[in-house]
Scaffold this active site. Structure first.
Site: not given
Length: 522
Positions: A139, A283
């Site tokens: 922080k 595919h």
């Protein structure tokens, strides 16, 4: 007047590089604070270090549960250096700023990985002070450097030597790592606690009441399945050997969304074989697969199954790619080639193809612990399909028993059918696919398509083996397969009309075995 000194607090479960880091900081004029085993290790190396308890004037208590939870520690971390009131408060209470916090947490993950870990031991391995310190430091990254990974020690030392301090950009990046780290840590605890009833570890399940996972972005992609879709590729935090996400790209263009999806299908299929194997994916479905004496034979056989569909496909091997194999592959267009390794001769040929992606993936038996599928507003979660029958599991249900050659092809056909979209029918002979029917709404249509594809490739289905990923609901699908030339069939069984299908097989004079398991793939 209180003269403030530069301080670093070091307290690590993972002690890799800790001594070297502390020594370098000391030489740069930092006073080292530490706790427990880390402090002892640093002191044994002859480096000046002060125990946190001595520094705070408050002894460790409650079996070490309370040691860093102290205003002298947290005020030193959280004070904003540019704010005069903050610095005056530190001077008033004779608190030195803490400029560097190097902390990593109790090994909760390792503790619960032990099957003998008790609930009480797991709870004791939940770190409290560690997360509090690193979150506070993150922080206040404007003023404080926080490190949770030993791999960042070197960069921090180099920047201090070069610039006198760690750059704001580096402090921010290190702070981001903290919140990723604590999010993962809390996720592990949450998953563990909600995976059982009360505190009874014997009731622990793979599916916690609250499922929290974490992935790390590998790359943004140009687009997703289609150009109008955005996409990115993520991997799990720790990729086990053998899984595609641990790939190394040797050559070629950046992988696309579809490349990665199809490559995963190819790799998962090919690594399921013990003999040298090749699987070609188009595919998401195998359009050719084979085993052989080496990569060249496996590729040659796999390519024969459907040369048309193999154009622009993904080619995967579970063995080294030889020069001879590369010479054959170079004659066709492929998007990706995957293998555990490439011979130098193969690389000399394939590296000449500018856009061809070459990936190496380590062989291994690791599996995802959970398979996931996104749906609208939700997630379907299941254990992976790792079930694989052996020859002794096969149940012969016809009058005619299979030959050893047919059994070998049945096992090959059953393995590859698992990786073809349902409904699946695949024809096989001599360790190679001859025709593949995939993803049809009707099993009969899959059987017809598989036979048509074989015919188009100029491959005879006479004397072939056919595999069906699920049971035949009626005899019509079986009749299509037999009409095409198959003399042996492997299928799960389990239909209410099994007797009708078995009777049809006996009537047509073929052999059929049941596996007792199905492999739907959607």
């Amino acid at each position: 007047m209180h003269n403030m000194k530069k301080q670093a607090l070091i307290s690590c479960s993972d002690k890799s590089g800790v001594v070297e880091f502390a020594k370098a900081l000391t030489e740069l004029g930092y006073h080292i604070l530490s706790t427990g085993g880390t402090a002892k290790l640093i002191a044994q190396a002859g480096i000046p270090v002060q125990e946190v308890a001595d520094y705070t004037g408050f002894p460790e208590m409650l079996d070490g549960r309370v040691k860093t939870l102290n205003p002298k520690i947290h005020a030193g971390i959280l004070a904003r250096r540019p704010v005069a009131e903050h610095m005056e408060a530190l001077k008033q209470f004779e608190i030195d700023p803490i400029d560097i916090v190097a902390v990593n947490l109790y090994p909760f993950e390792q503790a619960i990985a032990n099957p003998n870990c008790t609930f009480e031991n797991a709870i004791e391995n939940i770190d409290i002070g560690g997360p509090t310190m690193i979150r506070a430091a993150a922080k206040n990254h404007e003023s404080v450097t926080v490190i949770v990974s030993p791999g960042d020690y070197r960069k921090v030392i180099e920047e201090i030597k070069e610039k006198g301090n760690v750059s704001p950009e580096t402090r921010l990046e290190l702070a981001k790592k903290v919140f990723v780290h604590t999010a993962h840590y809390d996720a592990m605890i949450s998953n563990y606690l909600t995976s059982m009833k009360g505190n009874d570890v014997s009731t622990r399940t793979k599916f916690p009441e609250s499922l929290t996972r974490q992935w790390v972005k590998v790359q943004d992609m140009r687009y997703g399945e289609n150009p109008h879709q955005e996409a990115a590729f993520y991997r799990e935090r720790n990729v086990a050997p053998g899984l595609l996400a641990g790939y190394h790209q040797l050559h070629g263009k950046e992988l696309s969304y579809n490349n990665i999806a199809d490559s995963d299908a190819a790799w998962e299929a090919v690594r399921s074989f013990d003999s040298p194997a090749c699987v070609i994916i188009k595919h998401a479905n195998p359009c050719g697969a084979a085993i052989g004496m080496n990569s060249e034979e496996a590729y040659t056989k796999a390519f024969k199954c459907d040369p048309t569909s193999a154009f622009g496909g993904i080619i995967a091997f579970n063995c080294e790619v030889s020069k001879e194999t590369a010479e054959k592959i170079a004659k066709q267009f492929a998007e990706v080639i995957i293998a555990p390794e490439f011979s130098q001769g193969a690389l000399d040929i394939l590296l000449q193809k500018k856009n061809l992606r070459l990936l190496t993936v380590a062989m291994g038996h690791a599996r995802n612990d959970l398979d996931m599928k996104r749906i609208g507003g939700g997630l379907l979660v299941q254990t992976p399909d790792t079930q694989c029958v052996s020859e002794k599991d096969l149940k012969v249900v016809t009058k005619l028993a299979p030959t050893s050659a047919q059994i070998s092809d049945m096992m090959f056909a059953w393995k590859i059918a698992k990786f073809i979209k349902s409904n699946t029918i695949v024809f096989v002979r001599d360790g190679m696919t001859l025709g593949v029917g995939a993803g049809q709404m009707s099993r009969v249509d899959s059987a017809r398509i598989a036979s048509i594809k074989a015919k188009e490739a100029g491959l005879s289905l006479e004397g072939s083996v056919a595999a069906s990923d699920a049971f035949f609901p009626f005899r019509d699908g079986l009749d299509v397969i037999i009409d095409a030339g198959a003399t042996a069939v492997i299928q799960p069984g389990g239909s209410i009309r099994d007797e009708e299908v078995i009777a049809a097989a006996n009537e047509r004079g073929i052999t059929m075995v049941f596996t007792g398991e199905r492999h739907f793939r959607h």
